[in-house]
Design an enzyme around this catalytic site. Structure first.
Site, PDB file in Angstrom:
ATOM      1  CG  HIS A  93      41.872 -44.555 -32.001  1.00  0.00           C
ATOM      2  ND1 HIS A  93      43.238 -44.501 -32.132  1.00  0.00           N
ATOM      3  CD2 HIS A  93      41.618 -44.214 -30.705  1.00  0.00           C
ATOM      4  CE1 HIS A  93      43.785 -44.140 -30.989  1.00  0.00           C
ATOM      5  NE2 HIS A  93      42.824 -43.965 -30.100  1.00  0.00           N
ATOM      6  CB  SER A  94      40.773 -47.540 -29.078  1.00  0.00           C
ATOM      7  OG  SER A  94      40.866 -48.108 -27.795  1.00  0.00           O
ATOM      8  CG  MET A  95      35.375 -51.004 -29.453  1.00  0.00           C
ATOM      9  SD  MET A  95      33.803 -50.490 -28.711  1.00  0.00           S
ATOM     10  CE  MET A  95      33.218 -49.341 -29.965  1.00  0.00           C
ATOM     11  CB  SER A 121      44.569 -46.054 -34.926  1.00  0.00           C
ATOM     12  OG  SER A 121      44.988 -44.962 -34.147  1.00  0.00           O
ATOM     13  CG  HIS A 229      44.471 -44.990 -25.898  1.00  0.00           C
ATOM     14  ND1 HIS A 229      45.007 -46.101 -26.524  1.00  0.00           N
ATOM     15  CD2 HIS A 229      43.128 -45.124 -26.005  1.00  0.00           C
ATOM     16  CE1 HIS A 229      44.034 -46.870 -26.972  1.00  0.00           C
ATOM     17  NE2 HIS A 229      42.882 -46.303 -26.684  1.00  0.00           N
TER      18      HIS A 229
END
Length: 251
Positions: A93-95, A121, A229
């Site tokens: 997810h994200s990073m 994601s 987010h």
């Protein structure tokens, strides 16, 4: 949570030696393996969950975080190899999405092994430039203001000076990983990518998630959920339902 002997990188909250597939999960900036701990009981019985614990958080809070993508994935890879003797998939997810993507490319290039599926994601495709100015070098007051705007750190944590002094080096390093990242074109992936996004995420829209399609010659799908987010928390049941449907098909 159990941790593999002498391997702090790879955690396994619910060992499942009879599993047919392993799912490795990579956290967002400032996140830890704990983010995914509850997932173990909600995955198919044939899936074994392995949240990745990066230095500078969780049980590794006192360790120095790694602030560059290349050094991070090069360091992770050898610790992951002993667990790649079964089919496996990556979720980030994200990073974590970007880390899992670059780690998958490195594993293929240097070790000739690849995941069966890549789940990304809350992160724009790697070839899409970052439209925002970097924040990892901002003075503390401005950096905290940006963290507050991104809504990923609880307000109680942001107001706890002692705790933030402990967390700031890790948060800065994580944002440095993202903000110093330079995408390098390589051959397309040979396995499917599934992208997840939040319908109310102001940072990551459908268009930049859809761009992940250009990273694979295999199948691609995009699933959007209610939330910003951090929909992986607020829409967790919907996310896991979608994730599980694909994981079952991989076996």
């Amino acid at each position: 949570m159990t941790i593999a002997s002498s391997n702090a990188w790879v955690t396994c909250p619910q060992p499942n030696p009879n599993a047919s597939l392993r799912l490795f999960c990579f956290p967002y900036a400032g996140g830890s393996a704990f983010t995914f701990r509850s997932w173990a009981a909600q995955l198919p019985a044939t899936i074994e969950l392995y949240p990745i614990e990066l230095p500078g958080r969780g049980l590794r809070i006192r360790e120095k975080p790694l602030p560059r993508m290349l050094s991070l994935v090069q360091t992770i890879a050898p610790f992951l190899l002993p667990y790649l003797d079964k089919p496996f998939a990556f979720f980030g997810h994200s990073m974590g999405a970007l880390v899992s993507f670059e780690l998958a490319r490195l594993l293929h290039k240097e070790y000739k092994c690849s995941p069966s599926h890549l789940f990304v994601s809350g992160r724009r495709a790697p070839q899409v430039p970052d439209p925002d100015p970097p924040i990892h070098t901002l003075p503390n007051s401005e950096f905290l203001q940006e963290l507050r705007r991104l809504n990923g750190t609880p307000e109680a944590v942001l107001q706890n000076d002692e705790l933030m002094q402990l967390l700031l080096p890790t948060l800065r390093a994580d944002f440095a990983v993202l903000e110093t990242y330079v995408y390098t074109p390589q051959p397309l992936l040979d396995y499917p990518i599934t992208a997840f996004g939040g319908l109310q995420d102001p940072e990551v829209c459908c268009e930049v998630l859809e761009a992940w399609r250009d990273q694979t010659r295999a199948a691609f799908s995009l699933h959007m959920f209610p939330g910003d987010h951090f929909f992986l928390h607020t829409a967790q049941s919907l996310l896991l339902q979608s994730l599980n449907q694909t994981l079952i098909q991989l076996q």
